[in-house]
Design an enzyme around this catalytic site. Structure first.
Site, mmCIF file in Angstrom:
data_model
loop_
_atom_site.group_PDB
_atom_site.id
_atom_site.type_symbol
_atom_site.label_atom_id
_atom_site.label_comp_id
_atom_site.label_asym_id
_atom_site.label_seq_id
_atom_site.Cartn_x
_atom_site.Cartn_y
_atom_site.Cartn_z
ATOM 1 N N ASN A 163 0.829 -1.204 0.000
ATOM 2 C CA ASN A 163 0.000 0.000 0.000
ATOM 3 C C ASN A 163 0.873 1.268 0.000
ATOM 4 O O ASN A 163 1.586 1.549 0.961
ATOM 5 C CB ASN A 163 -0.894 -0.072 1.254
ATOM 6 C CG ASN A 163 -1.826 1.101 1.371
ATOM 7 O OD1 ASN A 163 -1.488 2.221 1.003
ATOM 8 N ND2 ASN A 163 -3.004 0.849 1.904
ATOM 9 N N LYS A 168 0.311 3.847 2.823
ATOM 10 C CA LYS A 168 0.964 3.461 4.083
ATOM 11 C C LYS A 168 2.463 3.739 4.006
ATOM 12 O O LYS A 168 3.060 4.236 4.956
ATOM 13 C CB LYS A 168 0.764 1.972 4.363
ATOM 14 C CG LYS A 168 -0.575 1.641 4.982
ATOM 15 C CD LYS A 168 -0.549 0.195 5.470
ATOM 16 C CE LYS A 168 -1.923 -0.262 5.904
ATOM 17 N NZ LYS A 168 -1.951 -1.678 6.262
ATOM 18 N N GLU A 181 -2.188 -15.547 4.622
ATOM 19 C CA GLU A 181 -3.559 -15.482 5.121
ATOM 20 C C GLU A 181 -3.536 -14.818 6.488
ATOM 21 O O GLU A 181 -2.863 -15.294 7.415
ATOM 22 C CB GLU A 181 -4.131 -16.900 5.218
ATOM 23 C CG GLU A 181 -5.649 -16.896 5.174
ATOM 24 C CD GLU A 181 -6.233 -18.266 5.472
ATOM 25 O OE1 GLU A 181 -7.373 -18.330 5.918
ATOM 26 O OE2 GLU A 181 -5.507 -19.260 5.243
ATOM 27 N N ASP A 209 -1.105 -4.230 11.055
ATOM 28 C CA ASP A 209 -2.486 -4.609 10.796
ATOM 29 C C ASP A 209 -3.360 -3.614 11.543
ATOM 30 O O ASP A 209 -3.034 -3.205 12.663
ATOM 31 C CB ASP A 209 -2.767 -6.034 11.281
ATOM 32 C CG ASP A 209 -4.095 -6.535 10.730
ATOM 33 O OD1 ASP A 209 -4.308 -6.466 9.504
ATOM 34 O OD2 ASP A 209 -4.947 -6.968 11.528
ATOM 35 N N PHE A 250 -8.829 7.519 3.621
ATOM 36 C CA PHE A 250 -9.296 6.339 2.891
ATOM 37 C C PHE A 250 -10.205 5.535 3.820
ATOM 38 O O PHE A 250 -10.429 5.928 4.981
ATOM 39 C CB PHE A 250 -8.106 5.495 2.413
ATOM 40 C CG PHE A 250 -7.322 4.878 3.548
ATOM 41 C CD1 PHE A 250 -6.426 5.634 4.288
ATOM 42 C CD2 PHE A 250 -7.503 3.548 3.907
ATOM 43 C CE1 PHE A 250 -5.713 5.075 5.351
ATOM 44 C CE2 PHE A 250 -6.792 2.977 4.968
ATOM 45 C CZ PHE A 250 -5.899 3.756 5.683
ATOM 46 N N TYR A 252 -12.526 3.904 6.277
ATOM 47 C CA TYR A 252 -13.602 4.365 7.159
ATOM 48 C C TYR A 252 -13.423 5.815 7.631
ATOM 49 O O TYR A 252 -14.204 6.290 8.456
ATOM 50 C CB TYR A 252 -13.702 3.426 8.373
ATOM 51 C CG TYR A 252 -14.023 1.991 7.991
ATOM 52 C CD1 TYR A 252 -15.313 1.640 7.585
ATOM 53 C CD2 TYR A 252 -13.046 0.998 8.009
ATOM 54 C CE1 TYR A 252 -15.609 0.330 7.213
ATOM 55 C CE2 TYR A 252 -13.337 -0.308 7.637
ATOM 56 C CZ TYR A 252 -14.620 -0.634 7.242
ATOM 57 O OH TYR A 252 -14.915 -1.929 6.865
ATOM 58 N N ARG A 269 -1.896 4.588 13.445
ATOM 59 C CA ARG A 269 -0.666 4.120 12.788
ATOM 60 C C ARG A 269 0.512 4.994 13.207
ATOM 61 O O ARG A 269 1.595 4.497 13.481
ATOM 62 C CB ARG A 269 -0.846 4.116 11.266
ATOM 63 C CG ARG A 269 0.190 3.299 10.538
ATOM 64 C CD ARG A 269 -0.185 3.026 9.096
ATOM 65 N NE ARG A 269 -1.397 2.247 8.986
ATOM 66 C CZ ARG A 269 -2.599 2.747 8.656
ATOM 67 N NH1 ARG A 269 -2.726 4.021 8.351
ATOM 68 N NH2 ARG A 269 -3.655 1.971 8.627
HETATM 69 P P1 IMP Z 1 -4.964 -3.492 6.735
HETATM 70 O O1 IMP Z 1 -4.321 -2.958 7.986
HETATM 71 O O2 IMP Z 1 -4.223 -3.096 5.519
HETATM 72 O O3 IMP Z 1 -5.252 -4.952 6.854
HETATM 73 O O4 IMP Z 1 -6.368 -2.786 6.537
HETATM 74 C C1 IMP Z 1 -7.279 -2.601 7.542
HETATM 75 C C2 IMP Z 1 -8.523 -1.893 7.089
HETATM 76 O O5 IMP Z 1 -8.918 -1.085 8.201
HETATM 77 C C3 IMP Z 1 -8.371 -0.933 5.932
HETATM 78 O O6 IMP Z 1 -8.679 -1.518 4.723
HETATM 79 C C4 IMP Z 1 -9.429 0.098 6.270
HETATM 80 O O7 IMP Z 1 -10.688 -0.384 5.921
HETATM 81 C C5 IMP Z 1 -9.396 0.149 7.780
HETATM 82 N N1 IMP Z 1 -8.468 1.206 8.229
HETATM 83 C C6 IMP Z 1 -7.265 1.048 8.824
HETATM 84 N N2 IMP Z 1 -6.688 2.239 9.081
HETATM 85 C C7 IMP Z 1 -7.558 3.164 8.633
HETATM 86 C C8 IMP Z 1 -7.513 4.593 8.589
HETATM 87 O O8 IMP Z 1 -6.538 5.260 8.991
HETATM 88 N N3 IMP Z 1 -8.575 5.190 8.040
HETATM 89 C C9 IMP Z 1 -9.650 4.511 7.550
HETATM 90 N N4 IMP Z 1 -9.736 3.201 7.546
HETATM 91 C C10 IMP Z 1 -8.698 2.506 8.094
#
Ligand code: IMP
Length: 197
Positions: free
Chosen positions: A10, A13, A41, A70, A153, A155, A182
């Site tokens: 990403n 990120k 997974e 995560d 992005f 939520y 984060r």
């Molecule tokens: P992952 O950490 O890439 O597995 O994604 C976790 C999911 O949580 C993302 O696809 C978003 O839907 C949500 N998410 C995580 N951090 C944020 C943020 O800072 N803003 C909005 N949504 C978030």
């Protein structure tokens, strides 16, 4: 200069991570930039489990320090849903307009004091000697009545922060990084990395 590989594809990120870790004496590269392809997974029950699963899988493929994260959204009224399923909620390919509206519908009529929520991020580091460190960062807020804002992005449009009285999608990138889950997890991890590189 030491190399740190961040296990994500990403780009948003990566930008955030480089900004937050910029004065660390290390070259931070993504898996993709390193030419590593990883398909793991994420079947852990917690954000920490999933971050460690990802970091360990990537660490098998390199001698560098590996980081992985995560993250997700916990809504208290919905028993902390969507939680570790945040990316998969209503299906991985469903748009966030739809996901956000579905959550707003589930909270219809729920008063502000019961709409509390938080973003959570776990960051895991795996060092070449096998040591594993995990740090958690959170940001507290509440689910608004309507989506707003064009930044961010996922939520962000429905997640509101009290101090700013707006959603995290209405904050600038710098404002969000300074208070985000984060950002908080990475700043905690930065202190650990500084001791080891
Ligand atoms: P992952 O950490 O890439 O597995 O994604 C976790 C999911 O949580 C993302 O696809 C978003 O839907 C949500 N998410 C995580 N951090 C944020 C943020 O800072 N803003 C909005 N949504 C978030």
């Amino acid at each position: 200069m030491k190399k740190i590989i961040f296990a994500t594809g990403n780009q948003d990120k990566m930008r955030e991570i480089r900004e937050i870790l910029k004065d660390l004496d290390a070259n931070i590269v993504s898996l993709k930039e390193e030419g590593i392809q990883l398909d793991v997974e994420e079947n852990g029950m917690t954000f920490e489990d999933n971050a460690v699963i990802k970091a360990k899988a990537a660490a098998k493929m390199t001698d560098a320090i590996v980081l992985a994260d995560d993250s997700g959204l916990e809504i208290d009224y919905l028993n902390k849903e969507p939680g570790v399923y945040s990316a998969r909620y209503l299906g991985e390919d469903t748009s966030y307009d739809v996901k956000n509206q579905a959550l707003l519908d589930r909270l219809s009529g729920v008063p502000k004091e019961s709409r509390t929520a938080r973003f959570v991020c776990a960051v895991a580091a795996v060092f070449p000697d096998g040591e594993v460190i995990v740090k958690r960062g959170t940001i507290e807020g509440y689910i608004g009545e309507n989506p707003e804002g064009e930044n961010g992005f996922g939520y962000d449009p429905i997640f509101y922060v009290e101090n700013y009285n707006c959603s995290t999608a209405a904050l600038s990138r710098e404002q969000k990084n300074a208070i985000s889950h984060r950002g908080n997890a990475l700043r905690a991890m930065k202190a650990e990395l500084e001791k080891r590189i």
